[in-house]
Design an enzyme around this catalytic site. Structure first.
Site, PDB file in Angstrom:
ATOM      1  N   CYS A   4      -2.222   8.369   4.424  1.00 45.23           N
ATOM      2  CA  CYS A   4      -2.202   8.045   2.994  1.00 45.23           C
ATOM      3  C   CYS A   4      -3.574   8.263   2.373  1.00 45.23           C
ATOM      4  O   CYS A   4      -3.696   8.424   1.155  1.00 45.23           O
ATOM      5  CB  CYS A   4      -1.725   6.621   2.774  1.00 45.23           C
ATOM      6  SG  CYS A   4      -2.475   5.407   3.865  1.00 45.23           S
ATOM      7  N   GLU A  64       0.891  -1.169   0.000  1.00 47.50           N
ATOM      8  CA  GLU A  64       0.000   0.000   0.000  1.00 47.50           C
ATOM      9  C   GLU A  64       0.919   1.205   0.000  1.00 47.50           C
ATOM     10  O   GLU A  64       1.745   1.371   0.895  1.00 47.50           O
ATOM     11  CB  GLU A  64      -0.907  -0.019   1.226  1.00 47.50           C
ATOM     12  CG  GLU A  64      -2.033   1.013   1.155  1.00 47.50           C
ATOM     13  CD  GLU A  64      -1.701   2.269   1.918  1.00 47.50           C
ATOM     14  OE1 GLU A  64      -1.467   3.312   1.245  1.00 47.50           O
ATOM     15  OE2 GLU A  64      -1.670   2.234   3.149  1.00 47.50           O
TER      16      GLU A  64
END
Length: 539
Positions: free
Chosen positions: A328, A294
């Site tokens: 994020c 990720e």
């Protein structure tokens, strides 16, 4: 040895405490902040269960007061990295052979220890070390990590129960859910303590052993969380804690023939470098390593002409500025139609002026400091671009005299392809492009035409518009929110991950992630094997 088929307790989301003034949790946390603020912790590597103090240390600073040293992290050298790999491989056989209910019991116990006696301790370390407010720490280092451990245990039980649906007469078909060959390398970011522990524990839960390399700036909380795993009974060598800078650890690990997988959260550039390195070494491995990552994000809020202006404004305020934009999933690029922009702008600027910024130990502060000097300088460079090429509506400055403070900043641009709309900043900067409602189709294309595809939010009250945007932006975000901010995914509710340059979209907090750490073996047992080689068609 028991012959029972066990069922673990049902997984439920850990409650989030309020930390309201005078509440018991607030009192306990404030006391723990004082206690931890008066100590400097020595943090070792942990290799094969041994605490290794190398003497080569880096300081963990309080981002809100960078004169305060919270911990000294002992960094690994080549010998420690190689020893951690060996310890992982040595522990693999007995850990993988341990009955699954005993493996999972360790993590269920860890969740209860975290939610109970260690809650204040972990929250204080996260607040001091990563400059998270009490709420941001609570939803990360406590609630989300408890959820990861409990829900992954439930998902693992369901996966193990999956068996071939058909076994003809005389045949028994079975499926053995093995761990991967080799060891797993977990590389983790500074911003979410829950991610750090999950990247290691998800593979470990299903029988893998792990070399864990956290970010040194996260170690104040990560070390205390690792100690919870030790208290819960995690055997030596299952998760080996190797503190170090990226290449110092990664170059050795990625060259090892027993590398079985990589579990990564961090920058796109770093993950791409690791992927290229694995590709170059592919003929040297004993197996094809699993790559799960990720990575970056440039997360959007898109408002339709029918959107509720106040709801859009609140989504910007929370989505862009909570934890100083260092998620994020943080909202970073906004597309707002001109018919509601006046109201959105007014509300954002009025409410943003009410934000207090400062040390997280002052519970009245909504925002605090970014993680370190490097982050401060990177974000400051983007602020300079904003002042030169766009209109800064709020904020736009900063100071690192005491801590690494960047003002929450709102910027308006006239080009949807502006640098501030394209590049990941990872700080409290919200860039807004205002569009003509007649150009909605074109704006949909702009939103979708992006290298990142992690999270995104669409605001509208027109159901036809919701249908249209949901289809047009189907691949623009792995986590797509309708009339809500693009942050705050909850384990068991919104499994997290995205595609394109944002990662492999293996959805942390779901069975999909656990399946990546399993290598199934099909077993066919014939109770009555044939004694004649001839088939009927030969007659």
């Amino acid at each position: 040895m028991s012959d029972a088929i066990y069922k673990i307790p049902p997984a439920v989301n850990e409650p989030v405490y309020s930390y309201a003034p005078g509440s018991p949790e607030r009192v306990a946390l404030e006391a723990e902040l004082v206690r931890q603020g008066s100590e400097v912790v020595e943090i070792p590597c942990v290799i094969g269960g041994e605490h290794v103090f190398t003497g080569n240390t880096v300081d963990v600073l309080n981002p809100c007061d960078h004169q305060q040293v919270l911990a000294k992290v002992h960094m690994a050298g080549p010998d420690e990295v190689k020893a951690a790999i060996k310890a992982s491989l040595d522990a693999k056989k007995t850990w993988a052979a341990m009955p699954w209910e005993h493996r999972v019991a360790i993590f269920l116990k860890a969740a209860d220890l975290l939610a109970g006696p260690h809650r204040a301790r972990i929250n204080a370390a996260t607040m001091l070390g990563q400059a998270k407010t009490a709420h941001q720490s609570e939803i990360d280092a406590v609630a989300e990590l408890c959820d990861f451990w409990r829900f992954n245990a439930s998902y693992m039980q369901d996966i193990y129960a999956e068996q071939p649906p058909v076994s003809p007469a005389g045949i028994w078909n079975r499926l053995d859910h093995r761990p991967l060959d080799g060891f797993v390398f977990a590389v983790t970011p500074f911003n979410f303590s829950s991610i750090v522990l999950n990247l290691a524990s998800a593979p470990a839960m299903v029988g893998n052993t792990v070399v864990l390399k956290p970010s040194p700036t996260s170690m104040a909380s990560v070390w205390k969380l690792y100690q919870i795993l030790e208290e819960a009974g995690l055997p030596a060598g299952v998760i080996n804690l190797v503190n170090g800078h990226g290449a110092d650890v990664g170059d050795i690990v990625l060259a090892d023939p027993d590398l079985g997988g990589i579990h990564f959260t961090g920058s796109t550039a770093t993950f791409q470098h690791m992927w290229k390195t694995v590709g170059m070494n592919i003929t040297n491995y004993r197996q094809y390593p699993r790559l799960v990552g990720e990575t970056g994000g440039k997360d959007f809020i898109l408002a339709h002409a029918s959107a509720d202006a106040k709801a859009v404004a609140v989504a910007i305020l929370r989505g862009a500025f909570e934890f100083n934009g260092q998620k994020c999933s943080a909202a970073s690029r906004m597309y707002v139609p001109s018919n509601i922009w006046g109201d959105v702008k007014e509300h954002v600027l009025r409410e943003l002026a009410k934000f207090k910024q400062g040390d997280v130990r002052d519970f009245s502060n909504m925002v605090s400091a970014v993680i370190d000097e490097r982050a401060y300088k990177k974000i400051s460079n983007y602020l300079a671009i904003a002042h030169e090429t766009a209109e800064v509506l709020a904020g736009g400055g900063g100071s690192m005299d005491k801590g690494y403070y960047i003002e929450p900043t709102v910027v308006q641009v006239s080009d949807p392809k502006h640098k501030l709309m394209r590049e990941e900043i990872f700080g409290p900067v919200a860039t807004v492009y205002v569009y003509d409602p007649e150009d909605f189709d074109q704006v949909l294309a702009h939103v979708d035409d992006h290298e990142y595809a992690l999270t995104g939010a669409f605001f509208a009250q027109d159901r036809h518009a919701i249908v249209k945007a949901s289809e047009a932006l189907r691949f623009a975000a792995g986590n797509f929110y309708i009339n809500d901010k693009p942050t705050g995914a909850v384990v068991g509710q919104q499994p997290f991950g995205g595609g394109r340059a944002s990662g492999t979209n293996d959805k942390a907090g779901s069975p999909l992630n656990l399946l990546r750490w399993i290598s199934p073996r099909t077993i066919k047992e014939n109770f009555v094997p044939p004694h004649d080689w001839r088939y009927p068609f030969l007659g």
